[in-house]
Design a protein around this motif. Structure first.
Motif, PDB file in Angstrom:
ATOM      1  N   HIS A 225       3.145  -0.179   0.546  1.00 36.30           N
ATOM      2  CA  HIS A 225       2.398   0.339  -0.596  1.00 36.30           C
ATOM      3  C   HIS A 225       1.084  -0.419  -0.802  1.00 36.30           C
ATOM      4  O   HIS A 225       1.048  -1.659  -0.706  1.00 36.30           O
ATOM      5  N   SER A 226       0.026   0.311  -1.102  1.00 36.87           N
ATOM      6  CA  SER A 226      -1.291  -0.303  -1.293  1.00 36.87           C
ATOM      7  C   SER A 226      -1.314  -1.252  -2.490  1.00 36.87           C
ATOM      8  O   SER A 226      -2.067  -2.222  -2.509  1.00 36.87           O
ATOM      9  N   ARG A 227      -0.456  -0.995  -3.495  1.00 45.40           N
ATOM     10  CA  ARG A 227      -0.465  -1.844  -4.683  1.00 45.40           C
ATOM     11  C   ARG A 227      -0.106  -3.290  -4.345  1.00 45.40           C
ATOM     12  O   ARG A 227      -0.578  -4.219  -4.998  1.00 45.40           O
ATOM     13  N   ASN A 228       0.737  -3.473  -3.319  1.00 47.46           N
ATOM     14  CA  ASN A 228       1.120  -4.829  -2.940  1.00 47.46           C
ATOM     15  C   ASN A 228      -0.049  -5.574  -2.306  1.00 47.46           C
ATOM     16  O   ASN A 228      -0.287  -6.750  -2.602  1.00 47.46           O
ATOM     17  N   ASP A 230      -3.205  -4.870  -2.855  1.00 49.55           N
ATOM     18  CA  ASP A 230      -4.146  -5.091  -3.959  1.00 49.55           C
ATOM     19  C   ASP A 230      -3.790  -6.354  -4.731  1.00 49.55           C
ATOM     20  O   ASP A 230      -4.655  -7.178  -5.055  1.00 49.55           O
ATOM     21  N   PHE A 231      -2.513  -6.510  -5.014  1.00 43.69           N
ATOM     22  CA  PHE A 231      -2.074  -7.624  -5.866  1.00 43.69           C
ATOM     23  C   PHE A 231      -2.279  -8.971  -5.193  1.00 43.69           C
ATOM     24  O   PHE A 231      -2.875  -9.881  -5.757  1.00 43.69           O
ATOM     25  N   ASP A 243      -6.111  -0.496   3.115  1.00 45.25           N
ATOM     26  CA  ASP A 243      -5.384  -0.165   1.892  1.00 45.25           C
ATOM     27  C   ASP A 243      -4.076  -0.939   1.754  1.00 45.25           C
ATOM     28  O   ASP A 243      -3.701  -1.338   0.647  1.00 45.25           O
ATOM     29  N   CYS A 244      -3.370  -1.150   2.860  1.00 46.09           N
ATOM     30  CA  CYS A 244      -2.042  -1.760   2.782  1.00 46.09           C
ATOM     31  C   CYS A 244      -1.930  -3.104   3.493  1.00 46.09           C
ATOM     32  O   CYS A 244      -0.854  -3.711   3.480  1.00 46.09           O
ATOM     33  N   CYS A 267       4.987 -10.298  -3.826  1.00 44.53           N
ATOM     34  CA  CYS A 267       5.030  -8.848  -3.837  1.00 44.53           C
ATOM     35  C   CYS A 267       6.375  -8.326  -4.319  1.00 44.53           C
ATOM     36  O   CYS A 267       6.447  -7.318  -5.017  1.00 44.53           O
ATOM     37  N   TYR A 270       6.666  -8.432  -8.069  1.00 39.79           N
ATOM     38  CA  TYR A 270       5.868  -7.453  -8.794  1.00 39.79           C
ATOM     39  C   TYR A 270       5.825  -6.120  -8.033  1.00 39.79           C
ATOM     40  O   TYR A 270       4.786  -5.491  -7.886  1.00 39.79           O
TER      41      TYR A 270
END
Length: 271
Positions: A225-228, A230-231, A243-244, A267, A270
């Motif tokens: 996931h890209s959110r990981n 990003d974080f 992105d990932c 990761c 969160y």
């Protein structure tokens, strides 16, 4: 060889094939742990039978508390911990005092054939690339052993994992089961498993070479996931590549390995 380090996982252990039972809420989790315990104790016993004087065991699966101290061969020392607090995870307790290391019950990397194949954290990590080469847990952990000058002399797991051992480790391999698909395996008899370990350990203990010390490396971690990405890219020494994917660098592989562990653990916290 007089002092051997064992890093043990659960997926490559004889008799285990369903990922649902590798976690504590699985209805056969205790059986999977028993299989892991029996196989690790078999290895320990054979090591002592073949002249080894000291064995240290580190549980490398999940929260890393699957091996019960009361059930472990009393001749072996072991690492006890809440897995999240192990700076070096599957390789906690390794140092340059060991003559050799063994990876017991390991598995194939993510996106490849093999029983319960994944890399480090299956629901979180898609792949790990070191210096341009995708590695599984074996290759990632071997580089840390290299830095301590400790040769990985034996690995065990399913037949598809054996193909990756040739690529990532180039050591003695003991097949615990034949891969049929990701969650299905043909297991030999336990007596045959004993025979395979007996021969494999005798061969592995003849290894008489030290690996060259590891140098600095670049590691790319690709998440599902890209959110990981990003974080964790907010952290120092973590660069977002796409992105990932993030890239981490350190002067020593030991420091890189510890940072990898921390980045992936953050990761998970969160997710």
């Amino acid at each position: 060889m007089k002092k051997i380090y064992i890093s043990a996982d659960i997926e490559g252990i004889w008799g285990n094939s369903n990922p649902a039972n590798t976690a504590k809420n699985g209805y056969l989790y205790s059986e999977y742990c028993t299989n892991m315990m029996n196989e690790v104790n078999l290895v320990i016993d054979l090591l002592f039978q073949n002249g080894v004087e000291e064995v240290v065991v580190n549980d490398g699966h999940g929260n890393m508390d699957n091996l019960l101290p009361s059930k472990l061969d009393p001749r072996a020392a072991f690492v006890a911990a809440n897995g999240a607090y192990k700076e070096f995870g599957m390789m906690e307790g390794l140092d340059d005092s060991f003559d050799g290391a063994m990876f017991i019950g390991y598995h194939s990397r993510c996106n490849s054939p093999g029983v319960m194949a994944h890399t480090i954290w299956g629901t979180m990590v898609r792949k790990v690339v070191v210096d341009g080469k995708e590695l599984g847990e074996s290759g990632i952990n071997r580089l840390l052993a290299d830095e301590f000058g400790v040769p990985v002399i034996l690995a065990s797991g399913d037949s598809e994992y054996g193909k990756q051992v040739e690529e990532e480790l180039r050591c003695v391999f003991v097949e615990t089961k034949k891969t049929l698909n990701n969650q299905c395996a043909l297991c030999c008899s336990f007596n045959e498993l004993k025979n395979r370990y007996t021969k494999g350990i005798q061969e592995a203990l003849k290894v008489d070479e030290k690996p060259t010390l590891s140098s600095s490396h670049a590691m790319d971690i690709t998440f599902h996931h890209s959110r990981n990405a990003d974080f964790v890219s907010r952290m120092d020494n973590v660069e977002k590549m796409d992105d990932c994917t993030v890239r981490i660098n350190k002067e020593t592989y030991k420091d890189l390995y510890a940072l990898m562990r921390f980045v992936i653990k953050v990761c998970n916290a969160y997710a």
